[in-house]
Design a protein around this motif. Structure first.
Motif, PDB file in Angstrom:
ATOM      1  N   THR A 162       0.852  -1.037  -0.596  1.00  0.00           N
ATOM      2  CA  THR A 162      -0.086  -0.149   0.038  1.00  0.00           C
ATOM      3  C   THR A 162       1.360   1.075  -0.031  1.00  0.00           C
ATOM      4  OG1 THR A 162      -2.006  -1.449   1.140  1.00  0.00           O
ATOM      5  CG2 THR A 162      -1.909   1.053   1.499  1.00  0.00           C
ATOM      6  N   ILE A 163       0.924   2.325  -1.075  1.00  0.00           N
ATOM      7  CA  ILE A 163       1.486   3.240  -0.898  1.00  0.00           C
ATOM      8  C   ILE A 163       0.054   4.389  -0.486  1.00  0.00           C
ATOM      9  CG2 ILE A 163       2.396   5.107  -2.148  1.00  0.00           C
ATOM     10  CD1 ILE A 163       3.572   2.702  -4.144  1.00  0.00           C
ATOM     11  N   VAL A 164       0.442   6.166  -0.530  1.00  0.00           N
ATOM     12  CA  VAL A 164      -0.520   6.836  -0.088  1.00  0.00           C
ATOM     13  C   VAL A 164       0.709   7.775  -0.589  1.00  0.00           C
ATOM     14  CG1 VAL A 164      -1.592   8.611   1.211  1.00  0.00           C
ATOM     15  CG2 VAL A 164      -0.941   6.514   2.340  1.00  0.00           C
ATOM     16  N   LEU A 165       0.035   8.659  -1.026  1.00  0.00           N
ATOM     17  CA  LEU A 165       0.474   9.902  -1.909  1.00  0.00           C
ATOM     18  C   LEU A 165      -0.167  11.137  -1.986  1.00  0.00           C
ATOM     19  CD1 LEU A 165       0.814   8.157  -6.115  1.00  0.00           C
ATOM     20  CD2 LEU A 165       2.530   8.376  -4.322  1.00  0.00           C
ATOM     21  N   GLU A 166       0.472  12.375  -2.187  1.00  0.00           N
ATOM     22  CA  GLU A 166       0.210  13.286  -1.849  1.00  0.00           C
ATOM     23  C   GLU A 166       0.313  14.127  -3.220  1.00  0.00           C
ATOM     24  OE1 GLU A 166      -0.223  16.380   1.332  1.00  0.00           O
ATOM     25  OE2 GLU A 166       2.045  16.441   0.555  1.00  0.00           O
ATOM     26  N   VAL A 167      -0.802  14.568  -4.070  1.00  0.00           N
ATOM     27  CA  VAL A 167      -0.943  15.619  -5.255  1.00  0.00           C
ATOM     28  C   VAL A 167      -0.967  17.017  -5.011  1.00  0.00           C
ATOM     29  CG1 VAL A 167      -0.406  13.850  -6.633  1.00  0.00           C
ATOM     30  CG2 VAL A 167      -2.253  14.100  -6.216  1.00  0.00           C
ATOM     31  N   VAL A 168      -1.204  17.941  -5.852  1.00  0.00           N
ATOM     32  CA  VAL A 168      -2.160  19.205  -6.372  1.00  0.00           C
ATOM     33  C   VAL A 168      -3.001  18.069  -6.702  1.00  0.00           C
ATOM     34  CG1 VAL A 168      -1.556  21.171  -7.377  1.00  0.00           C
ATOM     35  CG2 VAL A 168       0.423  20.056  -5.864  1.00  0.00           C
ATOM     36  N   PRO A 169      -4.443  18.259  -5.984  1.00  0.00           N
ATOM     37  CA  PRO A 169      -5.907  18.235  -7.284  1.00  0.00           C
ATOM     38  C   PRO A 169      -5.623  18.588  -9.183  1.00  0.00           C
ATOM     39  CG  PRO A 169      -6.091  18.969  -5.653  1.00  0.00           C
ATOM     40  CD  PRO A 169      -5.035  19.450  -5.826  1.00  0.00           C
ATOM     41  N   ARG A 176       0.480   4.214 -15.424  1.00  0.00           N
ATOM     42  CA  ARG A 176       1.902   3.821 -16.022  1.00  0.00           C
ATOM     43  C   ARG A 176       3.576   3.574 -15.263  1.00  0.00           C
ATOM     44  NH1 ARG A 176       6.013   7.663 -16.858  1.00  0.00           N
ATOM     45  NH2 ARG A 176       5.011   8.924 -16.312  1.00  0.00           N
ATOM     46  N   ILE A 177       3.435   4.783 -13.958  1.00  0.00           N
ATOM     47  CA  ILE A 177       4.302   4.685 -12.722  1.00  0.00           C
ATOM     48  C   ILE A 177       4.930   2.922 -12.662  1.00  0.00           C
ATOM     49  CG2 ILE A 177       5.783   5.667 -10.981  1.00  0.00           C
ATOM     50  CD1 ILE A 177       4.966   8.498 -11.968  1.00  0.00           C
ATOM     51  N   VAL A 178       3.596   2.611 -12.210  1.00  0.00           N
ATOM     52  CA  VAL A 178       3.372   1.642 -11.501  1.00  0.00           C
ATOM     53  C   VAL A 178       3.978   0.372 -12.464  1.00  0.00           C
ATOM     54  CG1 VAL A 178       1.878   0.191 -10.105  1.00  0.00           C
ATOM     55  CG2 VAL A 178       0.850   2.232  -9.349  1.00  0.00           C
ATOM     56  N   GLU A 179       3.101   0.446 -13.559  1.00  0.00           N
ATOM     57  CA  GLU A 179       3.280  -0.892 -14.384  1.00  0.00           C
ATOM     58  C   GLU A 179       4.598  -0.888 -14.756  1.00  0.00           C
ATOM     59  OE1 GLU A 179      -0.040  -0.559 -17.159  1.00  0.00           O
ATOM     60  OE2 GLU A 179      -2.275  -1.066 -15.739  1.00  0.00           O
ATOM     61  N   SER A 180       5.115   0.462 -15.431  1.00  0.00           N
ATOM     62  CA  SER A 180       6.686   0.348 -15.437  1.00  0.00           C
ATOM     63  C   SER A 180       7.412  -0.243 -15.008  1.00  0.00           C
ATOM     64  CB  SER A 180       7.084   2.163 -15.487  1.00  0.00           C
ATOM     65  OG  SER A 180       7.032   2.434 -14.395  1.00  0.00           O
ATOM     66  N   ASN A 181       7.203  -0.408 -13.484  1.00  0.00           N
ATOM     67  CA  ASN A 181       7.356  -1.008 -12.319  1.00  0.00           C
ATOM     68  C   ASN A 181       7.333  -3.496 -12.010  1.00  0.00           C
ATOM     69  OD1 ASN A 181      10.304   0.599 -11.136  1.00  0.00           O
ATOM     70  ND2 ASN A 181       7.990   1.798 -11.240  1.00  0.00           N
ATOM     71  N   VAL A 227       8.705   0.644  -7.483  1.00  0.00           N
ATOM     72  CA  VAL A 227       7.990   1.469  -7.556  1.00  0.00           C
ATOM     73  C   VAL A 227       7.633   2.650  -6.410  1.00  0.00           C
ATOM     74  CG1 VAL A 227       4.932   2.013  -7.499  1.00  0.00           C
ATOM     75  CG2 VAL A 227       5.810   0.211  -8.392  1.00  0.00           C
ATOM     76  N   ILE A 228       8.099   2.651  -5.694  1.00  0.00           N
ATOM     77  CA  ILE A 228       8.395   4.051  -4.653  1.00  0.00           C
ATOM     78  C   ILE A 228       9.128   5.120  -4.963  1.00  0.00           C
ATOM     79  CG2 ILE A 228       9.460   5.130  -2.627  1.00  0.00           C
ATOM     80  CD1 ILE A 228       7.919   2.197  -0.817  1.00  0.00           C
ATOM     81  N   ARG A 229      10.401   4.484  -5.426  1.00  0.00           N
ATOM     82  CA  ARG A 229      11.326   5.519  -5.777  1.00  0.00           C
ATOM     83  C   ARG A 229      11.026   5.749  -7.377  1.00  0.00           C
ATOM     84  NH1 ARG A 229      14.911   1.197  -3.767  1.00  0.00           N
ATOM     85  NH2 ARG A 229      14.577   0.315  -5.697  1.00  0.00           N
ATOM     86  N   SER A 230      10.370   5.441  -7.934  1.00  0.00           N
ATOM     87  CA  SER A 230       9.983   5.843  -9.220  1.00  0.00           C
ATOM     88  C   SER A 230       9.345   7.291  -9.548  1.00  0.00           C
ATOM     89  CB  SER A 230       9.041   4.773 -10.393  1.00  0.00           C
ATOM     90  OG  SER A 230      10.283   4.130 -10.527  1.00  0.00           O
ATOM     91  N   PHE A 231       8.263   7.064  -8.205  1.00  0.00           N
ATOM     92  CA  PHE A 231       6.945   7.436  -7.390  1.00  0.00           C
ATOM     93  C   PHE A 231       8.144   9.276  -7.503  1.00  0.00           C
ATOM     94  CE2 PHE A 231       3.732   5.343  -7.083  1.00  0.00           C
ATOM     95  CZ  PHE A 231       2.818   5.823  -8.057  1.00  0.00           C
TER      96      PHE A 231
END
Length: 222
Positions: A130-137, A147-152, A184-188
């Motif tokens: 499980t990963i929690v990201l924080e982004v600007v809406p 794409r980032i997830v599947e590339s890994n 995946v984390i490093r790619s994010f």
């Protein structure tokens, strides 16, 4: 997921000749705050009686037919899980009645059972990470995240978003099928995503990421 997939029919129903005392006994037995009421001679749905309403009366030998029946929403068998969650939460219900197109009682959805349903729906107990990201809406893009997830060599099992009221950011919770989400984390991180939190069965994160996690935990504990 529709109501027909998780309806409960084991909860007893009340009729107008049942007493308040009997209703409270059933509520205590089934650990509920509400019970459905149907017509005496059929299963035509009439409403629900609440524990709060019953306890407001001194004479519990009174038939519930003489008491107030709460007019709460009901749902059909084809109602989606999201609508059920909204109605139960908004109306603070322990049960949500399910009725047919002819307004006949079919069963209920209980708040307690919803926990199991949601666990299954959101793949919460599936193997993975499980990963929690924080982004600007305005930067939120399902396509980019996938794409980032599947590339890994990982896949998204479920994804939920939640607006953060304090800073206006969007929190994105990802459940992945990979037990080691380090790559995946490093790619994010490389794509300038803020990774707030993670949980994985296997794998290690680098020292920089661990330091940031420690700083976040320290900040949350202030």
């Amino acid at each position: 997921m529709l109501v027909k997939d998780f309806i409960t029919k084991e909860i007893p129903v009340l009729k107008s000749f049942d007493t308040g005392e009997y209703a409270l006994t059933l509520m205590d037995d089934y650990k509920l705050k509400h019970l459905p009421v149907v017509s005496d001679n059929s299963f035509y749905y009439k409403g629900i009686i609440s524990e709060k309403e019953l306890l407001s009366h001194t004479d519990l030998s009174t038939n519930i037919g003489n008491l107030y029946l709460a007019e709460v929403p009901s749902v059909r068998l084809e109602t989606h899980l999201f609508e059920v969650l909204t109605l139960i939460t908004r109306n603070k219900l322990s049960i949500l009645p399910v009725i047919s197109d002819m307004d006949e009682y079919e069963g209920v959805v209980t708040r307690e059972h919803l926990v199991d349903v949601c666990t299954d729906f959101f793949q919460a107990d599936a193997p993975g990470s499980t990963i929690v990201l924080e982004v600007v809406p305005s930067d939120y893009s399902v396509t980019d995240i996938a794409r980032i997830v599947e590339s890994n060599n990982a896949h998204i099992l479920s994804m939920q978003t939640h607006p953060e009221e304090k800073n206006g950011q969007l929190l994105i919770t990802l459940k992945l099928d990979s037990e080691d989400a380090s790559a995946v984390i490093r790619s994010f991180e490389r794509f300038n995503y803020t990774v707030l939190w993670h949980f994985m069965e296997n794998g290690l994160v680098d020292d920089i990421f661990q330091q940031r996690m420690n700083e976040l935990i320290h900040y949350m504990n202030i």
